[in-house]
Write a protein that holds these residues in place. Sequence first.
Motif, mmCIF file in Angstrom:
data_model
loop_
_atom_site.group_PDB
_atom_site.id
_atom_site.type_symbol
_atom_site.label_atom_id
_atom_site.label_comp_id
_atom_site.label_asym_id
_atom_site.label_seq_id
_atom_site.Cartn_x
_atom_site.Cartn_y
_atom_site.Cartn_z
ATOM 1 N N GLY A 51 0.826 -1.199 0.000
ATOM 2 C CA GLY A 51 0.000 0.000 0.000
ATOM 3 C C GLY A 51 0.860 1.248 0.000
ATOM 4 N N GLN A 52 0.220 2.374 0.197
ATOM 5 C CA GLN A 52 0.920 3.645 0.091
ATOM 6 C C GLN A 52 1.883 3.898 1.237
ATOM 7 N N ASN A 53 1.762 3.150 2.318
ATOM 8 C CA ASN A 53 2.642 3.363 3.468
ATOM 9 C C ASN A 53 3.772 2.338 3.563
ATOM 10 N N SER A 277 -9.007 -6.234 4.341
ATOM 11 C CA SER A 277 -8.422 -4.884 4.368
ATOM 12 C C SER A 277 -9.275 -3.866 3.616
ATOM 13 N N THR A 280 -10.179 -0.539 5.380
ATOM 14 C CA THR A 280 -9.023 0.347 5.506
ATOM 15 C C THR A 280 -8.750 1.046 4.191
ATOM 16 N N TYR A 281 -8.816 0.301 3.107
ATOM 17 C CA TYR A 281 -8.578 0.859 1.772
ATOM 18 C C TYR A 281 -9.597 1.956 1.461
ATOM 19 N N ALA A 283 -11.326 3.809 3.556
ATOM 20 C CA ALA A 283 -11.107 4.980 4.404
ATOM 21 C C ALA A 283 -9.900 5.782 3.945
ATOM 22 N N GLU A 284 -8.826 5.087 3.531
ATOM 23 C CA GLU A 284 -7.617 5.780 3.086
ATOM 24 C C GLU A 284 -7.879 6.604 1.830
ATOM 25 N N ASN A 285 -8.896 6.226 1.065
ATOM 26 C CA ASN A 285 -9.230 6.957 -0.154
ATOM 27 C C ASN A 285 -10.345 7.982 0.063
ATOM 28 N N MET A 346 -0.899 -1.671 10.194
ATOM 29 C CA MET A 346 -0.693 -0.592 9.234
ATOM 30 C C MET A 346 -1.146 -1.004 7.841
ATOM 31 N N GLU A 347 -0.850 -2.255 7.453
ATOM 32 C CA GLU A 347 -1.205 -2.724 6.120
ATOM 33 C C GLU A 347 -2.640 -3.232 6.026
ATOM 34 N N GLY A 348 -3.311 -3.390 7.183
ATOM 35 C CA GLY A 348 -4.703 -3.817 7.161
ATOM 36 C C GLY A 348 -4.896 -5.293 6.883
#
Length: 420
Positions: A51-53, A277, A280-281, A283-285, A346-348
């Motif tokens: 992911g982005q992190n 996940s 989480t994905y 929400a991150e978007n 963190m990665e969900g």
Amino acid sequence: MKKFIALSLSMVAALSLAACGGGSTSDSGDKDEGGESSGKTEISAVVAQYGQNTADWWKGFEEDFEKDNQDIDLNVEVVSWNDIGQKVTTLISNNQAPDILNIDVFADYQADDLLLPAEDYVSEETYGKMYDAFLEQSDIDGTIWAIPDLASVRTMFYNKQILVDAGVEVPTTWDELTEACKKIKEKFPDVYPWGIDMTTDEGQAAFSYYVWNNGGDFTDADGNWTLNSAENVEAIEYAIGLVNDGYTNTDPANDTRYDLQDNFGTGKIAMLIAPNSLPTYIAENGNEVDYGIAPIPSNTGTSVAQGVMDRFMCFDNDYSDEELAAITTFFDYFYEDARYSEWVEMEGFLPATTTGGEALAAKDEAMAEWIDIVGSCKFYPTAKAEWADVKQGVINAEQNALLGESVQDQLDSLQSEIAP
């Protein structure tokens, strides 16, 4: 997530995860400004980008690791899932295999005698933390060749409001799913009732969703390939039928899991099969959906969830005792309970260690539910050397079927190729 490699060329097409590195150099060591050896032990790792992190997390890990282990020079390279297969293949062909690789597949590497057994580089303490069910996925002839990094569970997510407004109950059978799709399409012409990903990225996942929930499988109980079984053919014909009837996204051959997740997050897909996940994905978007979770609709009365596990493995690079000890230190450091739990959260994804599972379950009740589910999942037959070819083969079969080819003919051809 994928089988996360100087392996046979057949594996190149199927790889979808890890990446470069550069083999250890036992004699040179790190160099100071004057060109003299610093005396540090060098180890390299190629890891997948989830992911982005991911890249920032590994950068911090590398800095902390070298601070706490000043006699080791660690080089971590983060590579995207799209590029990692070719990257590792190139490294191997140039005799520059990384020391540590994070990817999903391992069997082809093991078949080509490129890997060390896990017991050679994992301490007893760290090894003892891992779920037996995960370790068993990397067992060939009684030897464990890779260790689990993290896992995810794939099950059905649905948009509660869309189903309510369409007057639809959560489907549990294929007949109910078809009827639900019909009603949703009638009520919301611009909404895709069901999401399907048959892309080169994850078409093998779609294959498993449908065949497992129709009593089929990749192999029989004795491990023999059964790719063209009647159950498998019927399952893929059903999935293709949903596409042809206009109940799914219009381009399953090119719409990736992330495309489907984006559409679900914006209310354009009503139901889909996705990893744990997904929230989480979304929400991150910057999206928010009132979603529900349910078993994957089944044609047998018993729903089967899919488990996906990625791995760490160690290439056999003719290590000195110091280098092997450094690799062991890497894994002890990575799987330290607090650090590992931070990584997974963190990665969900879901933890691959019992201590990590206990920690996250205590922190989040929802995580406890997922951890219970993962214990009853089915996994890909990744311990079989033919898996890379099978993975690509079922994707090709699905994509050809989307173009109008016979599912039976496609799977018959694949079966004869894999098990002549």
